[in-house]
Design a protein around this motif. Structure first.
Motif, mmCIF file in Angstrom:
data_model
loop_
_atom_site.group_PDB
_atom_site.id
_atom_site.type_symbol
_atom_site.label_atom_id
_atom_site.label_comp_id
_atom_site.label_asym_id
_atom_site.label_seq_id
_atom_site.Cartn_x
_atom_site.Cartn_y
_atom_site.Cartn_z
ATOM 1 N N GLU A 34 25.817 22.485 -133.906
ATOM 2 C CA GLU A 34 24.798 21.641 -134.530
ATOM 3 C C GLU A 34 24.181 22.322 -135.743
ATOM 4 N N GLU A 35 24.044 23.650 -135.689
ATOM 5 C CA GLU A 35 23.358 24.375 -136.753
ATOM 6 C C GLU A 35 24.291 24.887 -137.856
ATOM 7 N N SER A 36 25.606 24.728 -137.680
ATOM 8 C CA SER A 36 26.526 25.158 -138.738
ATOM 9 C C SER A 36 26.234 24.367 -140.016
ATOM 10 N N CYS A 37 26.155 25.082 -141.136
ATOM 11 C CA CYS A 37 25.841 24.380 -142.390
ATOM 12 C C CYS A 37 27.037 23.610 -142.908
ATOM 13 N N GLY A 38 28.238 23.943 -142.419
ATOM 14 C CA GLY A 38 29.427 23.183 -142.805
ATOM 15 C C GLY A 38 30.119 23.690 -144.053
ATOM 16 N N LYS A 39 29.636 24.753 -144.635
ATOM 17 C CA LYS A 39 30.209 25.202 -145.904
ATOM 18 C C LYS A 39 31.627 25.745 -145.735
ATOM 19 N N CYS A 40 31.845 26.542 -144.677
ATOM 20 C CA CYS A 40 33.192 27.111 -144.517
ATOM 21 C C CYS A 40 33.913 26.422 -143.358
ATOM 22 N N THR A 41 35.233 26.247 -143.539
ATOM 23 C CA THR A 41 36.038 25.515 -142.554
ATOM 24 C C THR A 41 36.096 26.208 -141.192
ATOM 25 N N PRO A 42 36.289 27.525 -141.125
ATOM 26 C CA PRO A 42 36.389 28.147 -139.796
ATOM 27 C C PRO A 42 35.175 27.865 -138.915
ATOM 28 N N CYS A 43 33.987 27.884 -139.495
ATOM 29 C CA CYS A 43 32.788 27.630 -138.703
ATOM 30 C C CYS A 43 32.625 26.134 -138.445
ATOM 31 N N ARG A 44 32.765 25.329 -139.512
ATOM 32 C CA ARG A 44 32.532 23.885 -139.365
ATOM 33 C C ARG A 44 33.521 23.249 -138.377
ATOM 34 N N ILE A 45 34.807 23.511 -138.554
ATOM 35 C CA ILE A 45 35.824 22.907 -137.692
ATOM 36 C C ILE A 45 36.055 23.745 -136.442
ATOM 37 N N GLY A 46 36.028 25.067 -136.612
ATOM 38 C CA GLY A 46 36.336 25.947 -135.488
ATOM 39 C C GLY A 46 35.354 25.812 -134.335
ATOM 40 N N THR A 47 34.053 25.817 -134.656
ATOM 41 C CA THR A 47 33.077 25.696 -133.557
ATOM 42 C C THR A 47 33.167 24.314 -132.900
ATOM 43 N N THR A 48 33.512 23.300 -133.683
ATOM 44 C CA THR A 48 33.660 21.952 -133.112
ATOM 45 C C THR A 48 34.820 21.909 -132.123
ATOM 46 N N ARG A 49 35.954 22.503 -132.515
ATOM 47 C CA ARG A 49 37.118 22.523 -131.604
ATOM 48 C C ARG A 49 36.801 23.362 -130.357
ATOM 49 N N LEU A 50 36.090 24.469 -130.531
ATOM 50 C CA LEU A 50 35.720 25.297 -129.367
ATOM 51 C C LEU A 50 34.848 24.507 -128.401
ATOM 52 N N LEU A 51 33.890 23.779 -128.951
ATOM 53 C CA LEU A 51 33.003 22.984 -128.101
ATOM 54 C C LEU A 51 33.776 21.897 -127.368
ATOM 55 N N GLU A 52 34.719 21.272 -128.073
ATOM 56 C CA GLU A 52 35.527 20.218 -127.423
ATOM 57 C C GLU A 52 36.303 20.780 -126.233
ATOM 58 N N MET A 53 36.828 21.974 -126.388
ATOM 59 C CA MET A 53 37.579 22.573 -125.269
ATOM 60 C C MET A 53 36.653 22.916 -124.108
ATOM 61 N N LEU A 54 35.457 23.381 -124.409
ATOM 62 C CA LEU A 54 34.509 23.680 -123.327
ATOM 63 C C LEU A 54 34.087 22.405 -122.606
ATOM 64 N N GLU A 55 33.887 21.343 -123.369
ATOM 65 C CA GLU A 55 33.537 20.054 -122.748
ATOM 66 C C GLU A 55 34.678 19.567 -121.849
ATOM 67 N N LYS A 56 35.899 19.805 -122.304
ATOM 68 C CA LYS A 56 37.073 19.402 -121.513
ATOM 69 C C LYS A 56 37.118 20.169 -120.192
ATOM 70 N N ILE A 57 36.843 21.452 -120.258
ATOM 71 C CA ILE A 57 36.888 22.286 -119.045
ATOM 72 C C ILE A 57 35.757 21.934 -118.088
ATOM 73 N N THR A 58 34.542 21.742 -118.611
ATOM 74 C CA THR A 58 33.414 21.440 -117.714
ATOM 75 C C THR A 58 33.483 20.024 -117.143
ATOM 76 N N SER A 59 34.357 19.192 -117.716
ATOM 77 C CA SER A 59 34.519 17.848 -117.150
ATOM 78 C C SER A 59 35.722 17.772 -116.219
ATOM 79 N N GLY A 60 36.372 18.926 -115.979
ATOM 80 C CA GLY A 60 37.487 18.952 -115.036
ATOM 81 C C GLY A 60 38.809 18.536 -115.632
ATOM 82 N N LYS A 61 38.894 18.482 -116.939
ATOM 83 C CA LYS A 61 40.133 18.036 -117.580
ATOM 84 C C LYS A 61 40.830 19.178 -118.324
ATOM 85 N N GLY A 62 40.340 20.380 -118.168
ATOM 86 C CA GLY A 62 40.907 21.500 -118.901
ATOM 87 C C GLY A 62 42.163 22.032 -118.256
#
Length: 622
Positions: free
Chosen positions: A478-506
């Motif tokens: 939420e707090e990433s400023c979005g300027k660099c791709t690794p942070c903007r896209i990378g943290t989003t993909r990391l969060l998606e994987m964590l959401e997948k695991i905590t929902s039992g779909k990982g």
């Protein structure tokens, strides 16, 4: 009245000593007393202002104005027990005081001379009421250097700060060459308390040596870590020490202007800082020709809008310049080209709070405290699953065990400690096997965490470590400023994987991808926010991999936190009262009167309304 010289300041310091005499137990005459009421944000929100007013009213009502005074002060740190008041010179410490207690305090203690027993703290280790803060285990292992004036002086009265050696350090450096001041900081071993731990003296010296017709000092008060309130409390309780330290830094590097970058949601800290700046200007301690030295320096306040990334040095400078708060590549250090392209030195509030006392007491004194590589003390905001929540300051080298158990009072409700999270969203989770690790910069890094600005969250067996990692990724994403791709896209993909695991779909493949992508984000992000964002994932996988595998392989959350992996069930304790079925919003519960009820798991939405409605606690989440 403007103070014209160092000699006038020293005279005023001596003349002001009676202001603090009662607090030092130096002038106890008869029933004369002073009551210090905590004016920090925590107690302020719990009616400490009303408490102070009630005490003043009762003092007047009982004709005690000549003998008893009441003042506001900075945070005592024991926030879980607020509002707190401390009575001098008998040093009585009251906790959880309300405006309704004012009458008893004035009549029993101020007039009768006997402390109000029911308002004293009960020390758990001996299960007895104790009269002074020195008897409380929360304070016994603390050493208050940065917080030295919090709880002692009124932060809105410059004369009290001067009585407490305020601005004497600034006067002292006027007798030194600027390079001698930077060397003093280097010799003291003071390192930045904002997270990276860069040597303060080295930063000042680099800025001093840099060529430039204009230089700047910045105080970073953009304290954004969830649960952290060290810098806010320092500004609320001792704002003049920060102003004095900034002026010392300005003298050392050759700057005539300083900025305090503070988030606008700190209204009390801003109010007291504004009062302090106004008072310092009126006394000639800010402005032109300070103390007749020929040195000019002033402090301006810049409000931040609460973006976490603006705690990063370069993003903060962009925000001060009126641009979008985004970091930039440090191809040239800010000490050479920083704010508006000019040499700039930035330190956070806690770092500055150490500067005046180092100047007054010397580098050797400060260097003698702490560990071989980390000198002095560190202030932590201790929170989470610990009995004594609050603000603590301990010497570097204090162990996590001492912080959690000796100062924090241990884990409430007989639960087991699982981990300690340090460094805020940029830090890591430290398991119990490292409880005896001494706290310093290098030790925390060696076990996968970091000092950070000082947030410290204690976690017990009811906390899910996968969910904790997801919580911090939600924040950094939420707090990433979005300027660099690794942070903007990378943290989003990391969060998606964590959401997948905590929902039992990982899958176990997701676990490998989490680690691989974390390394990519750490290595390739532009600024510290991105480079440290995966730390909670890396540390929890390293130390709590079994919990990740339980979510993926066994489809269970061992801590019973991740709702998608849990079921609400009705046990044999059910008495068939039908209350659960009547509150269920989706009609998922079936059963006859006085018969065991059953929940249709396919229909249940896990709203927990049935758990609240059950009169015999027969419904559980498992």
């Amino acid at each position: 009245m403007r103070i014209q010289s160092v000699e006038e300041l020293q005279t005023l310091h001596q003349n002001n000593q009676p202001l603090l005499a009662l607090r030092r137990a130096e002038a106890y005459v008869g029933q004369e007393r002073i009551i210090m009421v905590c004016g920090g944000t925590g107690c302020h929100s719990a009616q400490s202002k009303e408490l102070k007013e009630a005490l003043a009213e009762k003092i007047k009502e009982h004709n005690l104005e000549a003998l008893v005074d009441v003042k506001a002060t900075g945070c005592f740190g024991f926030c879980a027990e607020g509002p707190i008041i401390r009575v001098f010179p008998d040093d009585v410490f009251y906790v959880k005081v309300t405006p309704e207690d004012a009458e008893d305090i004035i009549v029993e203690h101020m007039k009768g001379g006997k402390p109000v027993e029911r308002l004293l703290f009960t020390e758990p280790s001996i299960n007895e009421k104790v009269p002074t803060m020195h008897d409380i285990s929360f304070y016994k292992k603390q050493l208050r250097i940065a917080l030295r004036n919090c709880g002692i002086i009124d932060p809105e009265e410059i004369d009290e700060y001067i009585a407490a050696e305020g601005y004497l350090a600034l006067a002292k450096v006027f007798g030194m060459e600027p390079e001698a001041v930077t060397k003093l900081m280097t010799d003291s071993g003071l390192r930045g308390r904002g997270g990276a731990g860069f040597p303060t003296g080295m930063k000042w010296e680099a800025t001093r040596r840099a060529a430039g017709d204009q230089k700047y000092i910045i105080c970073n008060a953009d304290e954004g870590d969830p649960g952290a309130f060290m810098d806010r409390s320092l500004l609320e309780g001792d704002p003049h020490s920060i102003i004095e330290a900034m002026a010392i830094a300005g003298y050392a590097i050759g700057a005539d202007t300083g900025y305090v970058y503070i988030r606008a949601e700190y209204p009390l800290a801003i109010e007291r800082l504004e009062i302090a700046i106004k008072q310092a200007r009126e006394r000639g301690l800010l402005g032109e020709n300070i103390l007749g030295s020929g040195f000019n320096f002033d402090v301006l306040i810049k409000y931040g809008a609460g973006a976490f990334v603006c705690g990063e040095e370069t993003a903060l400078m962009r925000s001060i310049e009126g641009m979008r708060g985004e970091p930039f590549n440090k191809t040239v250090f800010p000490s050479e080209r920083g704010l508006w392209g000019k040499p700039t030195s930035t330190n956070n509030v806690e770092t500055f709070a150490n500067v005046p006392i180092i100047v007054n007491k010397g580098a050797d004194w400060y260097n003698s405290i702490g560990t071989a590589t980390s000198k002095g003390t560190k202030v932590f905001a201790l929170g989470g699953k610990v009995s004594n929540v609050g603000l603590v300051e301990v010497p570097m080298g204090t162990t996590l065990r001492e912080l959690v158990y000796d100062i924090g009072g241990g884990i409430p409700n007989d639960r087991a400690l699982k981990a300690v999270q340090t460094g805020g969203p940029s830090g890591g989770c430290i398991p119990t096997e490292f409880l005896d690790t001494p706290i310093d910069y290098e030790s925390l890094q060696s076990i996968g965490s970091m000092m950070g600005s000082g947030g410290m969250i204690v976690l017990d067996e009811d906390d899910c470590m996968v969910n904790i990692a997801k919580f911090y990724l939600e924040f950094t994403c939420e707090e990433s400023c979005g300027k660099c791709t690794p942070c903007r896209i990378g943290t989003t993909r990391l969060l998606e994987m964590l959401e997948k695991i905590t929902s039992g779909k990982g899958t176990l493949e997701d676990l490998d991808k989490l680690q691989e992508l974390s390394e990519v984000v750490i290595d390739s992000s532009l600024c510290g926010l991105g480079k440290t964002a995966p730390n909670p994932i890396v540390s929890t996988i390293k130390y709590f991999r079994d919990e990740y595998e339980a979510h993926i392989v066994d489809q269970t959350c061992p801590a019973h936190v991740c709702k998608d992996l849990l079921q609400i069930v009705i046990t044999d304790k059910c008495i068939g009262c039908t209350k659960c079925s009547r509150v269920c919003p989706v009609d998922a519960i079936e059963g006859s009167v006085k018969q065991l009820h059953v929940i249709d798991q396919e229909t249940c939405i896990k709203c927990e309304a049935c758990i609240s409605a059950c009169p015999v606690n027969a419904i559980i989440m498992q």
